[in-house]
Design a protein around this motif. Structure first.
Motif: not given
Ligand code: PFF
Length: 454
Positions: A25-26, A28-29, A108, A236, A239
């Motif tokens: 989850s953390a 990513g893009l 998002i 992440g 939210m």
């Molecule tokens: N952490 C993810 C990223 O860095 O791409 C994006 C993300 C995931 C934002 C989950 C918020 C979230 F709750």
């Protein structure tokens, strides 16, 4: 209240599975696409330093708090907040935090899916050898062409969102866990390889200086707000994603230790991405402030010109796609869990409903890069505005509420019991950070960033 020790949805099969999913989850893009371009836009080193500070002083304590609330409540964020408010004999309206999270995740995901669509289209470009022998101009043209085409963008966005909803429909263990097991280690290795390539460009030192030599004249309160917003985005937080993942966490797992591992991995991956990209940007005379196109205009240059670059390029974009996928599932999981719990509908139906809504907003975002590129609100285009509102305002406000709840509303005996830290000093440190440092820092940065404090 009787303590709930199991979630109705099912649980992670082990501590390691949770670490993988939460790291999924953390990472990513945010790490590979967003961190480099916002660092470029905000002048480099000083911005990176503020971002790192935000991770340590605000992000980690809130991540611990959010996961802890989730595991204690064992439900979707809205219901978890109601249950915990009841337990603390506090106002029922705390469940609004869960609502806000669900809306933030949906907003998002709508643009996240469009950008992840760009990644997918780059997988295809890598496959067909489009990068090979490319120079600054030809590689930039690939990106500009994609931006100009609504059809392509909507096509790839549809594909990405479809994949996300399919995984979420399969549920926690079947879908979420399996997809992240091999992902993080491989991404790490590939980034290290790219950093190795960046070292051969002759511009490595310049990249290093740009990232780590702070020049504070380069940042203002708006940049600090972006850095803080990004700390929430990249981990992440704010939210309900970590809350919902925490609710699937077995009772015996130490939340603080796992959080440190996840935040550490996330930060290392972002810094590696910066180290891989900036030397290439300098070596090829690209603009550091190129914005959202930065990685798409710099990395293919490396792939196009190194031995075996075809394979590395393909692997890289495939992995980035998976990294985006493991984040996007966490963006929509809170909403899906809520619909299943409260509207008594099937997981699949919940996924179709949320998927359709997200798709429509995503199409609007895709059009904002071309057909509607001159539509602006408050001087910002649709994509920029969505990004600003969600990452810089909604996530920090959600995080602030979580900090206040965990620090001031929840009884210390309950949080201490749930966190079960080895040493009382560790708990005291967390309690201090979550009650004082994190909330005050967020309030000040928010107020300064939006100009209320001048
Ligand atoms: N952490 C993810 C990223 O860095 O791409 C994006 C993300 C995931 C934002 C989950 C918020 C979230 F709750």
């Amino acid at each position: 209240m009787a303590e709930i020790t199991k979630s109705q949805h099912s649980e992670w099969s082990s501590r390691f599975a949770f670490i993988l999913a939460a790291t999924g989850s953390a990472v990513g893009l945010g790490n590979i696409w967003k961190f480099p371009y916002i660092t470029g836009e905000n002048g480099g080193g000083a911005f990176v330093l503020v971002y790192l500070l935000c991770i340590v002083a605000i992000g980690i304590p809130i991540m611990i708090a959010e996961t802890m609330l989730g595991r204690r409540g064992r439900q979707s964020p809205i219901n978890t907040m109601s249950i915990l408010a009841d337990e603390a004999k506090a106002n029922k309206n705390w469940h609004t935090v869960g609502w806000m999270g669900i809306i933030t995740g949906f907003l998002i995901l709508s643009y996240y899916s469009v950008i992840a669509g760009w990644v997918l289209s780059y997988v295809f470009k890598a496959l067909t050898g489009s990068f090979s022998g490319g120079n600054g101009e030809t590689i930039s043209a690939l990106f500009t062409d994609l931006m100009a085409s609504p059809v392509q963008q909507i096509f790839w966005h549809t594909l990405f969102l479809g994949a996300t909803m399919l995984i979420v429909a399969r549920g926690v263990q079947g879908g979420l866990e399996k997809s992240v097991r091999f992902l993080i280690p491989t991404i790490f290795v590939l980034l290290v390889l790219l950093v190795g390539y960046a070292m051969t460009t002759g511009y490595y030192q310049q990249g290093l200086d740009f990232l780590f030599k702070p020049d504070f004249s380069q940042i203002d309160s708006d940049a600090v707000l972006v850095a803080m917003g990004h700390a929430f985005f990249t981990l992440g937080l704010g939210m309900g994603a970590m809350m919902v993942y925490g609710s699937y966490l077995p009772q015996h797992v130490s939340i603080a230790k796992t959080t440190l591992i996840i935040a550490g991995a996330d930060t290392v991956i972002a810094l590696l991405a910066g180290l891989a990209i900036f030397p290439l940007v300098f070596a090829n005379g690209l603009e550091v402030s190129a914005g959202p196109g930065l990685i798409f205009q710099s990395l293919p240059l490396a792939f196009g010109n190194m031995t075996g670059g075809w394979l590395f390029g393909l692997l890289f974009f495939v992995l980035l796609f998976f990294a985006a996928l493991s984040s996007s599932i966490s963006l929509i999981e809170p909403a899906v869990a809520f619909l299943v719990e409260n509207k008594k509908i099937k997981r699949t139906t919940a996924c179709i409903v949320m998927g359709l809504m997200t798709w429509i907003l995503g199409v609007i975002v895709a059009l904002s890069f071309n057909v509607w590129s001159d539509v602006t609100f408050f001087g910002q285009g649709i994509f920029d505005l969505l990004d600003y509102i969600t990452a810089n305002l909604m996530l920090p406000i959600g995080g602030l509420c979580i900090a206040i709840f965990a620090g001031w509303i929840m009884k210390s005996k309950d949080s201490a019991h749930e966190l079960a830290m080895e040493k009382p000093q560790f708990y005291a440190l967390w309690k201090f950070l979550i009650s004082y440092i994190a909330p005050f820092a967020v309030i000040i940065v928010l107020l300064k960033g939006v100009g209320v404090l001048g």
